[in-house]
Design an enzyme around this catalytic site. Sequence first.
Site, PDB file in Angstrom:
ATOM      1  CB  SER A 113      34.258  15.150  18.699  1.00 41.52           C
ATOM      2  OG  SER A 113      35.220  15.869  19.392  1.00 41.52           O
ATOM      3  CG  HIS A 114      33.559  14.814  23.032  1.00 39.09           C
ATOM      4  ND1 HIS A 114      33.884  15.864  21.943  1.00 39.09           N
ATOM      5  CD2 HIS A 114      32.634  15.421  23.668  1.00 39.09           C
ATOM      6  CE1 HIS A 114      32.739  16.825  22.175  1.00 39.09           C
ATOM      7  NE2 HIS A 114      32.163  16.500  23.157  1.00 39.09           N
ATOM      8  CE  LYS A 126      35.370  19.650  12.168  1.00 40.99           C
ATOM      9  NZ  LYS A 126      35.880  20.527  13.294  1.00 40.99           N
ATOM     10  CG  ASP A 278      38.693  14.050  20.845  1.00 47.08           C
ATOM     11  OD1 ASP A 278      39.554  14.120  20.265  1.00 47.08           O
ATOM     12  OD2 ASP A 278      37.777  14.585  20.281  1.00 47.08           O
ATOM     13  CG  ASP A 280      37.719  14.617  16.356  1.00 45.84           C
ATOM     14  OD1 ASP A 280      37.858  14.516  17.588  1.00 45.84           O
ATOM     15  OD2 ASP A 280      37.158  15.681  15.885  1.00 45.84           O
ATOM     16  CG  ASP A 282      39.403  17.594  17.859  1.00 44.96           C
ATOM     17  OD1 ASP A 282      39.012  16.927  18.891  1.00 44.96           O
ATOM     18  OD2 ASP A 282      38.380  18.354  17.418  1.00 44.96           O
ATOM     19  NE  ARG A 283      36.808  17.851  22.949  1.00 45.23           N
ATOM     20  CZ  ARG A 283      35.694  17.949  23.676  1.00 45.23           C
ATOM     21  NH1 ARG A 283      35.539  17.400  24.906  1.00 45.23           N
ATOM     22  NH2 ARG A 283      34.619  18.860  23.426  1.00 45.23           N
ATOM     23  CD  GLU A 364      37.113  25.580  22.360  1.00 49.40           C
ATOM     24  OE1 GLU A 364      36.278  26.316  22.568  1.00 49.40           O
ATOM     25  OE2 GLU A 364      37.146  24.671  21.511  1.00 49.40           O
ATOM     26  CE  LYS A 377      38.577  20.227  20.107  1.00 48.92           C
ATOM     27  NZ  LYS A 377      37.407  21.290  19.936  1.00 48.92           N
TER      28      LYS A 377
HETATM   29  C1  G1P Z   1      32.052  21.558  23.336  1.00 45.66           C
HETATM   30  C2  G1P Z   1      33.363  22.289  24.020  1.00 45.66           C
HETATM   31  C3  G1P Z   1      33.910  23.289  22.965  1.00 45.66           C
HETATM   32  C4  G1P Z   1      34.475  22.612  21.987  1.00 45.66           C
HETATM   33  C5  G1P Z   1      33.382  21.622  20.987  1.00 45.66           C
HETATM   34  C6  G1P Z   1      34.250  20.651  20.067  1.00 45.66           C
HETATM   35  O1  G1P Z   1      31.473  22.215  22.680  1.00 45.66           O
HETATM   36  O2  G1P Z   1      32.675  23.012  25.069  1.00 45.66           O
HETATM   37  O3  G1P Z   1      35.028  23.990  23.814  1.00 45.66           O
HETATM   38  O4  G1P Z   1      35.052  23.517  20.860  1.00 45.66           O
HETATM   39  O5  G1P Z   1      32.877  20.801  22.206  1.00 45.66           O
HETATM   40  O6  G1P Z   1      34.929  19.766  20.431  1.00 45.66           O
HETATM   41  P1  G1P Z   1      29.823  22.486  23.619  1.00 45.66           P
HETATM   42  O7  G1P Z   1      29.226  20.913  23.755  1.00 45.66           O
HETATM   43  O8  G1P Z   1      30.015  23.365  24.850  1.00 45.66           O
HETATM   44  O9  G1P Z   1      28.983  23.587  22.486  1.00 45.66           O
HETATM   45 ZN    ZN Z   2      37.309  16.291  18.874  1.00 41.08          ZN
END
Ligand code: G1P
Ligand code: ZN
Length: 544
Positions: A113-114, A126, A278, A280, A282-283, A364, A377
């Site tokens: 992800s990010h 995943k 981000d 991947d 989704d953000r 979120e 998302k």
């Molecule tokens: C974080 C974000 C959460 C999101 C997740 C995946 O998780 O807080 O809202 O769904 O990344 O993108 P966390 O690191 O807080 O467990």
């Molecule tokens: Zn992501």
Amino acid sequence: MNIRTVSTTPFNDQKPGTSGLRKSVKVFQKPNYLENFVQSIFDTLDGCEGQTLVLGGDGRYYNRQAIQIILKMAAANRIGRILVGRGGILSTPAASCIIRQYKAFGGIILSASHNPGGPEGDFGIKYNITNGGPAPEKVTEAIYDRSQKINSYKILDAPDVNLDKLAVLRLGEMAVEVIDPVEPYARLMESLFDFDGIRSLLSGGQFRMCMDSLHAVTGPYAKEIFENRLGAPAGTVINGTPLEDFGGGHPDPNLVYAHELVDILYGDDAPDFGAASDGDGDRNMILGRKFFVTPSDSLAILTANANLVPGYKERLAGVARSMPTSAAVDRVADKLNIDCYETPTGWKFFGNLLDAGKATLCGEESFGTGSDHVREKDGLWAVLFWLNILAVRGESVEEIVRSHWQTYGRNFYSRHDYEEVDKERASELMESLRDRLGEIKNKQFGFSQVDYADDFSYTDPVDGSISQKQGIRIGFTDGSRIVYRLSGTGTKGATLRVYLESYESDASKHDVDTQEALKPLINLAEEIAQIRQFTDRDAPTVIT
Ligand code: G1P
Ligand code: ZN
């Protein structure tokens, strides 16, 4: 071709977190590490033989190697067909969309992800189920249990597959279809939004937007959708070429990491609208000219304006938000007389609500918004939703947000992250809070009277499953709130997240700076949890 059975021993750290198994690239490169986890997935999936799976990732370092390994293991485990994005690329929402469109058995998504990428960065994997969404906890638990007992995995001895050309290939008995990663997703977007209206807005010469793909996966998606299909001028998408290390950046769309976009939107001659996504895809982050929209407000505004968007007109059954997300959307749901669900952090908790038709939109505070169109998302979806609203209302982003606050009041909101702190000390901080919940309840801190103090527990209204210890919440009688939780996605030490929220109905007080407005609460958060003492930090690493 020969199927090899390779003996192996378990790794004790393969427990999936908030969003799959996420570790540094170096960990994933350990012999058998990825293979063990992938075999654990196949061993856990009942009836996956002969089925179709979707496979792709955000293009980060190790994506291509991992895909080749997974393809050969899938063939050895008698999967019938794999749909893989060209170049090994699939944004997370596109993977979800493709699982659903092709009615696949499930999918494997490769992404952290990010989190930063590159040889020194992070990697992740995943599993998503038939509805296109992240596997629920009972599945991830089963995968983890299996990973703790595994003693061998199966892999086909075969040359690498050419991922760069659309084709239907064979790998042993299994079919491999290299598919266009963008087309099915772009088509879905066209079915939801008023593309003609958005095209008039973007190609009319008056309105200007800038989309920052942060050298991550949305580059090709954003160029196809905004520049090719919606007529925005070339150059609307910046940093649009996906790079294995995201150009050395941190592909997280917030005010800190998407600073190039922030500078553009806060600079002279700023465009009307800015957005970023981000690693991947989704953000999303939404900006107006010199104006930031908090993700919690964004969810509330999309909900309040859903009737302006063809795919959502008179169709909202309910909304859902994660517990730490601000209650801004609750007020809209109340007015629309629809249900509002509060779930633990992580997209997987929305799946059942979306499947059951209980929620239509969800979001979120962590820059994630989405709907029942997929089960992840979706960054570009949120950007298109905003563009659709802007095209219909003809007002600026700031005007839309301010008039929303006028109607519903403003939920001041901020998250303070303390990254890479000592894991044990961070757990001690949480334990200490947990131990003192009884004492904190009903306590008066200065002018603030505690209304409730608990450790959030969620009972899924669809399948009755219970998720406990999802974050410490301390609510005050004036409606303000502090939430403490530890991140489940970090890979180094622990990350403490402190979520702060207060409510102001008086429009004459909406202009205050967020950190200023939250100051008393920020001080209280420190006083109650002794953050400095436990983390050895004077200040948060990231404020969003
Ligand atoms: C974080 C974000 C959460 C999101 C997740 C995946 O998780 O807080 O809202 O769904 O990344 O993108 P966390 O690191 O807080 O467990
Ligand atoms: Zn992501």
